[in-house]
Design an enzyme around this catalytic site. Sequence first.
Site, PDB file in Angstrom:
ATOM      1  N   ARG A  12     -11.612   1.994  -8.925  1.00 41.76           N
ATOM      2  CA  ARG A  12     -10.696   3.109  -9.214  1.00 41.76           C
ATOM      3  C   ARG A  12     -10.942   3.638 -10.637  1.00 41.76           C
ATOM      4  O   ARG A  12     -11.554   2.942 -11.454  1.00 41.76           O
ATOM      5  CB  ARG A  12      -9.247   2.625  -9.096  1.00 41.76           C
ATOM      6  CG  ARG A  12      -8.940   2.283  -7.673  1.00 41.76           C
ATOM      7  CD  ARG A  12      -7.489   1.981  -7.474  1.00 41.76           C
ATOM      8  NE  ARG A  12      -7.252   1.777  -6.056  1.00 41.76           N
ATOM      9  CZ  ARG A  12      -6.096   1.918  -5.453  1.00 41.76           C
ATOM     10  NH1 ARG A  12      -5.037   2.232  -6.146  1.00 41.76           N
ATOM     11  NH2 ARG A  12      -5.980   1.730  -4.160  1.00 41.76           N
ATOM     12  N   ASP A  68       0.835  -1.210   0.000  1.00 42.38           N
ATOM     13  CA  ASP A  68       0.000   0.000   0.000  1.00 42.38           C
ATOM     14  C   ASP A  68       0.867   1.256   0.000  1.00 42.38           C
ATOM     15  O   ASP A  68       1.979   1.240   0.542  1.00 42.38           O
ATOM     16  CB  ASP A  68      -0.915  -0.028   1.245  1.00 42.38           C
ATOM     17  CG  ASP A  68      -2.057   0.960   1.136  1.00 42.38           C
ATOM     18  OD1 ASP A  68      -2.298   1.489   0.034  1.00 42.38           O
ATOM     19  OD2 ASP A  68      -2.719   1.210   2.166  1.00 42.38           O
ATOM     20  N   THR A 119     -10.670  -7.039  -5.223  1.00 39.44           N
ATOM     21  CA  THR A 119     -11.975  -6.962  -5.888  1.00 39.44           C
ATOM     22  C   THR A 119     -12.465  -5.509  -5.879  1.00 39.44           C
ATOM     23  O   THR A 119     -13.101  -5.053  -6.830  1.00 39.44           O
ATOM     24  CB  THR A 119     -12.979  -7.846  -5.107  1.00 39.44           C
ATOM     25  OG1 THR A 119     -12.353  -9.099  -4.865  1.00 39.44           O
ATOM     26  CG2 THR A 119     -14.258  -8.079  -5.852  1.00 39.44           C
ATOM     27  N   ASN A 170       1.360   3.331  -2.935  1.00 39.36           N
ATOM     28  CA  ASN A 170       1.929   3.732  -4.235  1.00 39.36           C
ATOM     29  C   ASN A 170       1.428   5.120  -4.644  1.00 39.36           C
ATOM     30  O   ASN A 170       2.203   5.952  -5.115  1.00 39.36           O
ATOM     31  CB  ASN A 170       1.518   2.743  -5.333  1.00 39.36           C
ATOM     32  CG  ASN A 170       2.159   1.388  -5.160  1.00 39.36           C
ATOM     33  OD1 ASN A 170       3.063   1.230  -4.357  1.00 39.36           O
ATOM     34  ND2 ASN A 170       1.680   0.402  -5.904  1.00 39.36           N
ATOM     35  N   GLU A 229       0.528 -12.943  12.825  1.00 42.26           N
ATOM     36  CA  GLU A 229       1.073 -11.739  13.450  1.00 42.26           C
ATOM     37  C   GLU A 229       0.944 -10.617  12.426  1.00 42.26           C
ATOM     38  O   GLU A 229       1.240 -10.817  11.235  1.00 42.26           O
ATOM     39  CB  GLU A 229       2.551 -11.945  13.815  1.00 42.26           C
ATOM     40  CG  GLU A 229       2.783 -12.991  14.872  1.00 42.26           C
ATOM     41  CD  GLU A 229       2.184 -12.604  16.225  1.00 42.26           C
ATOM     42  OE1 GLU A 229       2.135 -11.400  16.543  1.00 42.26           O
ATOM     43  OE2 GLU A 229       1.750 -13.520  16.944  1.00 42.26           O
ATOM     44  N   ARG A 236       0.137   7.600  -2.751  1.00 40.67           N
ATOM     45  CA  ARG A 236       0.626   8.700  -1.905  1.00 40.67           C
ATOM     46  C   ARG A 236       2.097   8.983  -2.168  1.00 40.67           C
ATOM     47  O   ARG A 236       2.543  10.117  -2.141  1.00 40.67           O
ATOM     48  CB  ARG A 236       0.391   8.367  -0.421  1.00 40.67           C
ATOM     49  CG  ARG A 236      -1.025   8.703   0.020  1.00 40.67           C
ATOM     50  CD  ARG A 236      -1.384   8.025   1.305  1.00 40.67           C
ATOM     51  NE  ARG A 236      -1.583   6.597   1.098  1.00 40.67           N
ATOM     52  CZ  ARG A 236      -1.540   5.692   2.054  1.00 40.67           C
ATOM     53  NH1 ARG A 236      -1.261   6.046   3.287  1.00 40.67           N
ATOM     54  NH2 ARG A 236      -1.762   4.428   1.769  1.00 40.67           N
ATOM     55  N   ASN A 258     -10.623  -2.842  -6.031  1.00 40.03           N
ATOM     56  CA  ASN A 258      -9.799  -1.947  -6.860  1.00 40.03           C
ATOM     57  C   ASN A 258     -10.432  -1.608  -8.223  1.00 40.03           C
ATOM     58  O   ASN A 258     -10.043  -0.640  -8.865  1.00 40.03           O
ATOM     59  CB  ASN A 258      -8.393  -2.515  -7.080  1.00 40.03           C
ATOM     60  CG  ASN A 258      -7.498  -2.403  -5.856  1.00 40.03           C
ATOM     61  OD1 ASN A 258      -6.587  -3.193  -5.653  1.00 40.03           O
ATOM     62  ND2 ASN A 258      -7.729  -1.393  -5.018  1.00 40.03           N
ATOM     63  N   TRP A 259     -11.453  -2.399  -8.636  1.00 39.99           N
ATOM     64  CA  TRP A 259     -12.137  -2.079  -9.912  1.00 39.99           C
ATOM     65  C   TRP A 259     -12.817  -0.727  -9.831  1.00 39.99           C
ATOM     66  O   TRP A 259     -13.126  -0.113 -10.842  1.00 39.99           O
ATOM     67  CB  TRP A 259     -13.200  -3.136 -10.249  1.00 39.99           C
ATOM     68  CG  TRP A 259     -12.648  -4.500 -10.530  1.00 39.99           C
ATOM     69  CD1 TRP A 259     -12.813  -5.605  -9.745  1.00 39.99           C
ATOM     70  CD2 TRP A 259     -11.859  -4.927 -11.647  1.00 39.99           C
ATOM     71  NE1 TRP A 259     -12.174  -6.680 -10.304  1.00 39.99           N
ATOM     72  CE2 TRP A 259     -11.587  -6.296 -11.481  1.00 39.99           C
ATOM     73  CE3 TRP A 259     -11.359  -4.282 -12.787  1.00 39.99           C
ATOM     74  CZ2 TRP A 259     -10.829  -7.039 -12.391  1.00 39.99           C
ATOM     75  CZ3 TRP A 259     -10.609  -5.019 -13.698  1.00 39.99           C
ATOM     76  CH2 TRP A 259     -10.351  -6.374 -13.496  1.00 39.99           C
ATOM     77  N   ARG A 302      -5.228  -1.819   8.544  1.00 40.35           N
ATOM     78  CA  ARG A 302      -6.428  -2.568   8.155  1.00 40.35           C
ATOM     79  C   ARG A 302      -6.047  -3.871   7.460  1.00 40.35           C
ATOM     80  O   ARG A 302      -4.965  -3.991   6.914  1.00 40.35           O
ATOM     81  CB  ARG A 302      -7.261  -1.753   7.145  1.00 40.35           C
ATOM     82  CG  ARG A 302      -8.018  -0.592   7.711  1.00 40.35           C
ATOM     83  CD  ARG A 302      -8.947  -0.009   6.628  1.00 40.35           C
ATOM     84  NE  ARG A 302      -8.200   0.553   5.508  1.00 40.35           N
ATOM     85  CZ  ARG A 302      -7.658   1.765   5.495  1.00 40.35           C
ATOM     86  NH1 ARG A 302      -7.781   2.549   6.540  1.00 40.35           N
ATOM     87  NH2 ARG A 302      -6.995   2.199   4.440  1.00 40.35           N
TER      88      ARG A 302
HETATM   89  C1  FPP Z   1      -1.680   0.062  -3.405  1.00 39.65           C
HETATM   90  O1  FPP Z   1      -1.253   1.400  -3.438  1.00 39.65           O
HETATM   91  C2  FPP Z   1      -1.191  -0.734  -4.526  1.00 39.65           C
HETATM   92  C3  FPP Z   1      -1.956  -1.380  -5.444  1.00 39.65           C
HETATM   93  C4  FPP Z   1      -3.427  -1.347  -5.451  1.00 39.65           C
HETATM   94  C5  FPP Z   1      -1.382  -2.133  -6.548  1.00 39.65           C
HETATM   95  C6  FPP Z   1      -0.103  -2.864  -6.273  1.00 39.65           C
HETATM   96  C7  FPP Z   1       0.561  -3.102  -7.565  1.00 39.65           C
HETATM   97  C8  FPP Z   1       1.885  -3.059  -7.790  1.00 39.65           C
HETATM   98  C9  FPP Z   1       2.902  -2.857  -6.732  1.00 39.65           C
HETATM   99  C10 FPP Z   1       2.419  -3.190  -9.171  1.00 39.65           C
HETATM  100  C11 FPP Z   1       2.318  -4.494  -9.863  1.00 39.65           C
HETATM  101  C12 FPP Z   1       2.416  -5.713  -9.041  1.00 39.65           C
HETATM  102  C13 FPP Z   1       3.025  -6.869  -9.373  1.00 39.65           C
HETATM  103  C14 FPP Z   1       2.847  -8.053  -8.504  1.00 39.65           C
HETATM  104  C15 FPP Z   1       3.873  -7.018 -10.552  1.00 39.65           C
HETATM  105  P1  FPP Z   1      -2.383   2.514  -3.540  1.00 39.65           P
HETATM  106  O2  FPP Z   1      -2.565   2.858  -4.972  1.00 39.65           O
HETATM  107  O3  FPP Z   1      -3.613   2.063  -2.851  1.00 39.65           O
HETATM  108  O4  FPP Z   1      -1.713   3.701  -2.760  1.00 39.65           O
HETATM  109  P2  FPP Z   1      -2.445   4.852  -1.936  1.00 39.65           P
HETATM  110  O5  FPP Z   1      -3.150   4.168  -0.800  1.00 39.65           O
HETATM  111  O6  FPP Z   1      -1.327   5.706  -1.494  1.00 39.65           O
HETATM  112  O7  FPP Z   1      -3.383   5.536  -2.875  1.00 39.65           O
END
Ligand code: FPP
Length: 244
Positions: A72, A21, A67, A23, A204, A25, A69-70, A191
């Site tokens: 977005r 989690d 599930t 990415n 854990e 931010r 994430n769709w 969470r």
């Molecule tokens: C959460 O960050 C991340 C994801 C929903 C996607 C994770 C995907 C990758 C790391 C890339 C591809 C993966 C593989 C296995 C090759 P967020 O976007 O929810 O961040 P935020 O909470 O800061 O908005």
Amino acid sequence: MITKEHIDPANLPKHIAVIMDGNGRWAKQHNKPRVFGHKNGVNAVRETTEAAAELGIKYLTLYAFSTENWKRPALEVNALMALLVETLGKEISRLNDNNIQLKAIGDLKKLPKRTREALLKGIEETSGNTGMVLILALNYSGRWDITQAVQSIIKSGVPSSDITEELITEHLSTKGIPDPELLIRSSGEFRISNFLMWQLSYSELYFTPVFWPEFDKPAFYAAIHDYQNRERRFGMVSEQISTS
Ligand code: FPP
């Protein structure tokens, strides 16, 4: 900084699950679009996978797409699906070099055709590997998993009196995979987010403020080190653990 030398090889978790989690931010901090965060998140996936395999972890499960994430924006969903195709294409040979077997859990039928095909190709091409198993959770949710397990049990015609915890476990998408002893979540959120709801019962939980693109080997070692300093009681008292 925690290094590999701080880890006790005799007390490793067999299975580590990770909620990647932060990415979005992280990208925002760098004044970049969210997709830039996901692209950099791939480096953290590589680091974590390599660190886990080097340590001798048997199973590593990464929550790559839930599930939920769709919901977005389509642009971000499409970019994530394309990134998966690109990453799988590039990294399969590295998985083979490291004897890592790829698996996937989730409702894979609903993934775009190209993503599903890239995934199935990766699974097929690494199926002979005998080292760590890397499990990607894609279009996965814990409630989906339990629901599909119930559906499959009912379909098999088992009488309700024969339904046990073991039978449910056998019908989950993680069939044959031990429950994770450790769950790691990055980005300072506390969470479970509908991840492995059944399987995490006794895990854990480790939370780190580090955003996923900055998660690296020392961050992974720190999580395992923290785990190794905990006492796992499974509902018993301390004295029972130390004498068992
Ligand atoms: C959460 O960050 C991340 C994801 C929903 C996607 C994770 C995907 C990758 C790391 C890339 C591809 C993966 C593989 C296995 C090759 P967020 O976007 O929810 O961040 P935020 O909470 O800061 O908005």
